[in-house]
Design a protein around this motif. Structure first.
Motif, PDB file in Angstrom:
ATOM      1  N   MET A   1     -52.018 -48.065 -13.562  1.00 41.00           N
ATOM      2  CA  MET A   1     -52.468 -46.708 -13.704  1.00 41.00           C
ATOM      3  C   MET A   1     -51.603 -45.813 -12.813  1.00 41.00           C
ATOM      4  N   SER A   2     -50.931 -44.817 -13.397  1.00 41.81           N
ATOM      5  CA  SER A   2     -50.062 -43.948 -12.597  1.00 41.81           C
ATOM      6  C   SER A   2     -50.876 -42.811 -11.988  1.00 41.81           C
ATOM      7  N   ARG A   3     -50.516 -42.490 -10.772  1.00 45.96           N
ATOM      8  CA  ARG A   3     -51.218 -41.440 -10.035  1.00 45.96           C
ATOM      9  C   ARG A   3     -50.532 -40.106 -10.315  1.00 45.96           C
ATOM     10  N   ARG A   4     -51.323 -39.103 -10.674  1.00 47.42           N
ATOM     11  CA  ARG A   4     -50.803 -37.779 -10.967  1.00 47.42           C
ATOM     12  C   ARG A   4     -50.378 -37.090  -9.665  1.00 47.42           C
ATOM     13  N   LYS A   5     -49.218 -36.447  -9.668  1.00 47.46           N
ATOM     14  CA  LYS A   5     -48.758 -35.722  -8.479  1.00 47.46           C
ATOM     15  C   LYS A   5     -49.518 -34.415  -8.365  1.00 47.46           C
ATOM     16  N   SER A   6     -49.909 -34.090  -7.144  1.00 48.40           N
ATOM     17  CA  SER A   6     -50.604 -32.830  -6.899  1.00 48.40           C
ATOM     18  C   SER A   6     -49.606 -31.680  -6.919  1.00 48.40           C
ATOM     19  N   ILE A   7     -50.079 -30.544  -7.426  1.00 48.83           N
ATOM     20  CA  ILE A   7     -49.292 -29.313  -7.417  1.00 48.83           C
ATOM     21  C   ILE A   7     -50.143 -28.249  -6.744  1.00 48.83           C
ATOM     22  N   TYR A   8     -49.541 -27.528  -5.806  1.00 51.96           N
ATOM     23  CA  TYR A   8     -50.262 -26.515  -5.055  1.00 51.96           C
ATOM     24  C   TYR A   8     -49.655 -25.140  -5.306  1.00 51.96           C
ATOM     25  N   LYS A   9     -50.527 -24.165  -5.486  1.00 47.47           N
ATOM     26  CA  LYS A   9     -50.118 -22.765  -5.575  1.00 47.47           C
ATOM     27  C   LYS A   9     -50.435 -22.164  -4.206  1.00 47.47           C
ATOM     28  N   VAL A  10     -49.409 -21.654  -3.539  1.00 42.95           N
ATOM     29  CA  VAL A  10     -49.566 -21.112  -2.194  1.00 42.95           C
ATOM     30  C   VAL A  10     -49.246 -19.620  -2.223  1.00 42.95           C
ATOM     31  N   SER A  11     -50.190 -18.811  -1.755  1.00 41.22           N
ATOM     32  CA  SER A  11     -49.986 -17.363  -1.641  1.00 41.22           C
ATOM     33  C   SER A  11     -49.902 -17.024  -0.162  1.00 41.22           C
ATOM     34  N   PHE A  12     -48.848 -16.303   0.220  1.00 42.26           N
ATOM     35  CA  PHE A  12     -48.688 -15.917   1.616  1.00 42.26           C
ATOM     36  C   PHE A  12     -47.973 -14.580   1.722  1.00 42.26           C
ATOM     37  N   ILE A  13     -48.134 -13.940   2.872  1.00 40.79           N
ATOM     38  CA  ILE A  13     -47.517 -12.643   3.115  1.00 40.79           C
ATOM     39  C   ILE A  13     -46.181 -12.864   3.811  1.00 40.79           C
ATOM     40  N   ASN A  14     -45.137 -12.225   3.280  1.00 39.46           N
ATOM     41  CA  ASN A  14     -43.800 -12.292   3.868  1.00 39.46           C
ATOM     42  C   ASN A  14     -43.159 -10.920   3.758  1.00 39.46           C
ATOM     43  N   GLN A  15     -42.837 -10.313   4.879  1.00 37.10           N
ATOM     44  CA  GLN A  15     -42.166  -9.018   4.942  1.00 37.10           C
ATOM     45  C   GLN A  15     -42.881  -7.954   4.111  1.00 37.10           C
ATOM     46  N   GLY A  16     -44.214  -7.905   4.235  1.00 32.25           N
ATOM     47  CA  GLY A  16     -45.005  -6.877   3.573  1.00 32.25           C
ATOM     48  C   GLY A  16     -45.250  -7.102   2.095  1.00 32.25           C
ATOM     49  N   LYS A  17     -44.895  -8.264   1.581  1.00 35.29           N
ATOM     50  CA  LYS A  17     -45.128  -8.591   0.168  1.00 35.29           C
ATOM     51  C   LYS A  17     -45.885  -9.907   0.083  1.00 35.29           C
ATOM     52  N   VAL A  18     -46.564 -10.121  -1.052  1.00 36.50           N
ATOM     53  CA  VAL A  18     -47.278 -11.369  -1.285  1.00 36.50           C
ATOM     54  C   VAL A  18     -46.395 -12.282  -2.126  1.00 36.50           C
ATOM     55  N   TYR A  19     -46.082 -13.447  -1.596  1.00 35.83           N
ATOM     56  CA  TYR A  19     -45.309 -14.454  -2.306  1.00 35.83           C
ATOM     57  C   TYR A  19     -46.276 -15.476  -2.886  1.00 35.83           C
ATOM     58  N   GLU A  20     -46.081 -15.839  -4.151  1.00 35.06           N
ATOM     59  CA  GLU A  20     -46.832 -16.929  -4.777  1.00 35.06           C
ATOM     60  C   GLU A  20     -45.817 -17.975  -5.211  1.00 35.06           C
ATOM     61  N   VAL A  21     -45.920 -19.162  -4.625  1.00 36.71           N
ATOM     62  CA  VAL A  21     -44.998 -20.237  -4.956  1.00 36.71           C
ATOM     63  C   VAL A  21     -45.782 -21.496  -5.304  1.00 36.71           C
ATOM     64  N   PHE A  22     -45.127 -22.410  -5.980  1.00 40.68           N
ATOM     65  CA  PHE A  22     -45.727 -23.696  -6.343  1.00 40.68           C
ATOM     66  C   PHE A  22     -44.946 -24.800  -5.639  1.00 40.68           C
ATOM     67  N   ALA A  23     -45.680 -25.769  -5.104  1.00 44.24           N
ATOM     68  CA  ALA A  23     -45.042 -26.840  -4.344  1.00 44.24           C
ATOM     69  C   ALA A  23     -45.783 -28.149  -4.547  1.00 44.24           C
ATOM     70  N   GLN A  24     -45.086 -29.246  -4.269  1.00 43.00           N
ATOM     71  CA  GLN A  24     -45.705 -30.569  -4.385  1.00 43.00           C
ATOM     72  C   GLN A  24     -46.319 -31.028  -3.074  1.00 43.00           C
ATOM     73  N   LYS A  25     -45.869 -30.468  -1.957  1.00 40.78           N
ATOM     74  CA  LYS A  25     -46.416 -30.866  -0.655  1.00 40.78           C
ATOM     75  C   LYS A  25     -46.735 -29.635   0.183  1.00 40.78           C
ATOM     76  N   VAL A  26     -47.964 -29.608   0.715  1.00 42.22           N
ATOM     77  CA  VAL A  26     -48.396 -28.560   1.638  1.00 42.22           C
ATOM     78  C   VAL A  26     -49.241 -29.239   2.703  1.00 42.22           C
TER      79      VAL A  26
END
Length: 111
Positions: free
Chosen positions: A1-26
């Motif tokens: 049985m293969s394990r599904r990789k987690s995907i995370y959506k991370v929202s953060f503030i950078n230089q007065g703007k909101v960044y939304e990125v997707f990553a496999q590790k947080v």
């Protein structure tokens, strides 16, 4: 049985703007007060429709292996079913940077 990789959506503030990125590790960094974002996920470059916001993020994070984001800049971290489009937003009325801007030294204080 293969394990599904987690995907995370991370929202953060950078230089007065909101960044939304997707990553496999947080995870919490060993460096106190920081969250680590690794293995960023972006859409395929071969697609016909190109999102300029995502392209800007791709070029900004192109050679980055690991990002250390200050914990107080994180707005939200979600584990999602699949990745979406990474984007940059203006800081809206529903989001306040922490800590809020303080009055200038010697400034008048009402109250």
């Amino acid at each position: 049985m293969s394990r599904r990789k987690s995907i995370y959506k991370v929202s953060f503030i950078n230089q007065g703007k909101v960044y939304e990125v997707f990553a496999q590790k947080v995870y919490q960094a060993d460096l106190y007060g920081f969250v680590v974002i690794e293995q960023l996920i972006f859409g395929e470059r071969s697609t016909v429709v190109v999102d300029p916001g995502e392209e800007r993020l791709k070029s900004e994070f192109e050679s980055v292996r690991r990002s250390f984001v200050p914990m107080h800049a994180i707005i939200r971290i979600d584990e999602v079913e699949k990745e979406g489009v990474a984007k940059i937003h203006e800081l809206g009325a529903n989001v306040t940077a922490f800590p809020p801007t303080l009055p200038p030294p010697g400034g008048r204080r009402d109250g």
